[in-house]
Design an enzyme around this catalytic site. Structure first.
Site, PDB file in Angstrom:
ATOM      1  N   PHE A 284      57.911  21.709  89.074  1.00 24.95           N
ATOM      2  CA  PHE A 284      57.610  23.067  89.530  1.00 24.95           C
ATOM      3  C   PHE A 284      57.603  23.972  88.298  1.00 24.95           C
ATOM      4  O   PHE A 284      58.648  24.320  87.759  1.00 24.95           O
ATOM      5  CB  PHE A 284      58.612  23.589  90.552  1.00 24.95           C
ATOM      6  CG  PHE A 284      58.220  24.938  91.079  1.00 24.95           C
ATOM      7  CD1 PHE A 284      57.296  25.061  92.096  1.00 24.95           C
ATOM      8  CD2 PHE A 284      58.726  26.095  90.511  1.00 24.95           C
ATOM      9  CE1 PHE A 284      56.901  26.309  92.569  1.00 24.95           C
ATOM     10  CE2 PHE A 284      58.341  27.342  90.965  1.00 24.95           C
ATOM     11  CZ  PHE A 284      57.427  27.453  91.998  1.00 24.95           C
TER      12      PHE A 284
ATOM     13  N   ASP B 134      60.457  23.256  79.791  1.00 30.94           N
ATOM     14  CA  ASP B 134      60.441  24.388  80.719  1.00 30.94           C
ATOM     15  C   ASP B 134      61.882  24.623  81.178  1.00 30.94           C
ATOM     16  O   ASP B 134      62.388  23.947  82.070  1.00 30.94           O
ATOM     17  CB  ASP B 134      59.536  24.085  81.916  1.00 30.94           C
ATOM     18  CG  ASP B 134      59.502  25.229  82.928  1.00 30.94           C
ATOM     19  OD1 ASP B 134      60.297  26.185  82.785  1.00 30.94           O
ATOM     20  OD2 ASP B 134      58.689  25.161  83.864  1.00 30.94           O
TER      21      ASP B 134
ATOM     22  N   LYS C 243      63.495  34.122  83.966  1.00 27.77           N
ATOM     23  CA  LYS C 243      64.577  34.363  84.918  1.00 27.77           C
ATOM     24  C   LYS C 243      65.786  35.039  84.281  1.00 27.77           C
ATOM     25  O   LYS C 243      65.776  36.236  84.034  1.00 27.77           O
ATOM     26  CB  LYS C 243      64.958  33.058  85.616  1.00 27.77           C
ATOM     27  CG  LYS C 243      63.854  32.505  86.538  1.00 27.77           C
ATOM     28  CD  LYS C 243      64.355  31.351  87.367  1.00 27.77           C
ATOM     29  CE  LYS C 243      63.259  30.699  88.197  1.00 27.77           C
ATOM     30  NZ  LYS C 243      62.677  31.561  89.223  1.00 27.77           N
TER      31      LYS C 243
END
Length: 425
Positions: A146, A232, A273
């Site tokens: 994802f 990531d 984030k």
């Protein structure tokens, strides 16, 4: 037109359902306030937040230092675009590159934008540095990843919900199984491969932790084949897994403000984030000069990327992680949480196992992905004052803010235990 004030939860939900696109399926709770590890709904009920906005709120809700940085900067200058310099970006870039151990930082806003940025950098590096023929560069990705929901990123997805009726897709993407070094080795035989991108832990896939040594071996294979290793760490980064970065967990480095030994350190690091503590959209791609120098004026950009408000907020957010030793707290509490879950699992047939690192964990419910059991358990947890969310049908992700105390964690364990033991399918 007048706007409704003092909405009830149902009124707020009805408004979203009527006027908003239905691209999410939220738990039916309407939040209005957050502080530390707690959130409150519009009726005033208090909850433990055990999702942390998908690990964006690692520093806790409305951390006073981060909020002060936001409000102080907002009174001076919020946006210049990159048409002009501002007095915050350079300071942030210097701070963050030293913090993570890279030469250069390219600022963006969202995690998906940062992933897109990394893929563009990798392709350009492939053509200009590796010598891949024009328009033939390939990116290796992992199944069940994802990385976001843009067209290019879902081109790397094998999730039918994410891909159905969104084609045609971006070419040049090769998908292999996650946690499979043999598959990666085979894919790397293609000389047109520019990069391999992977999550150190697959969060959306149910907090799937690869075998010990997988990341280190993958990095070594990429180096051998002159392929960029892209990590990531949008969700796993910023102390979530008990290290500053999850890739740090693959080395023995004693300095918590580093990204690991040279053989483990990613060529390209993607962050988002919690780099802003959930206060403002901030993301970044970091790499050393020999990679980042392929980006030149006009190649890539964002009106909001690197804005002074984002830079001030992100600097404060990273200082909180360092000064409050949140990585160490995540490591300690994560061990405690998993041991407590193992104890509970031994006493119930409802849960099959717990897995994770630091304070990124998940329990696997003893039912099919198509069942509603995990959702129903989350609804019961909500009623008992704890908010969590299922992923992949039968998995519940648990990721509280890293400012949580041991006493608070044990209170949450008690809520989870009583909820599971009282639950009836």
């Amino acid at each position: 037109m007048a706007v409704l004030q003092d909405l009830t939860s149902q009124q707020a939900i009805d408004l979203e359902n009527k006027y908003g696109a239905h691209n999410y399926h939220p738990l039916p709770v309407v939040l209005t306030k957050g502080e530390g590890v707690f959130v409150w709904d519009v009726e005033g009920k208090k909850y433990y937040d055990f999702l942390s906005a998908y690990s964006a709120v690692n520093q806790g809700h409305c951390h006073p230092k981060i909020i002060k940085a936001l409000t102080d900067q907002a009174q001076n200058l919020t946006l210049t675009s990159r048409a002009f310099y501002n007095d915050q970006l350079g300071k942030f870039e210097k701070f963050a590159t030293a913090y993570f151990g890279y030469d250069k930082l390219l600022p963006m806003n969202t995690g998906a934008e940062a992933v897109e940025t990394a893929l563009k950098i990798a392709r350009k590096w492939g053509y200009e540095k590796k010598g891949i023929p024009a328009n033939q560069a390939k990116i290796i990705v992992c199944e069940n990843n994802f990385h976001g929901r843009t067209i290019t990123i879902i081109s790397a997805s094998n999730d039918p919900v994410a891909t159905e009726n969104f084609g045609p897709f971006t070419p040049g993407i090769v998908s292999i199984p996650y946690n499979d070094i043999a598959a990666l080795s085979e894919a790397l035989q293609d000389e047109h491969v520019a990069a391999f991108i992977a999550e150190p832990i697959q969060g959306e896939a149910g907090v799937f932790v690869p075998d010990e040594g997988y990341i280190k071996a993958a990095r070594a294979l990429c180096k051998e084949k002159n392929v960029l290793f892209i990590a990531d760490e949008v969700q796993t980064g910023i102390a979530r897994t008990g290290k500053l970065l999850a890739t740090c967990g693959n080395c023995n480095c004693a300095d918590r403000n580093c990204s690991g030994e040279p053989e483990v350190k990613p060529d390209v690091l993607i962050l988002g984030k919690a780099i802003s503590g959930g206060v403002f959209p901030v993301s970044a791609v970091l790499a050393n000069d020999e990679i980042m120098e392929v980006i030149r004026p006009g190649n890539h950009g964002s009106t909001f990327g690197g804005n002074p408000l984002a830079c001030a907020v992100a600097t404060a957010a990273l200082e909180v992680v360092r000064d409050e030793r949140l990585a160490e707290n995540a490591a300690e509490l994560g061990e405690l949480f998993r041991s407590e879950m193992e104890r509970i699992i031994a006493e119930t047939d409802l849960v099959l196992k717990v897995r994770g690192k630091g304070l990124l964990n998940a329990i696997v419910i003893n039912d099919t992905e198509e069942s509603s059991t995990a959702w129903d358990i989350c609804m019961a947890l909500k009623e008992n004052g704890l908010l969590a969310k299922p992923t992949h049908g039968n998995i519940i992700r648990f990721a509280p803010p890293l400012v949580m105390t041991k006493e608070q964690l044990m209170d949450c364990v008690s809520i989870i235990e009583s909820t599971l033991k009282a639950f009836k399918k």
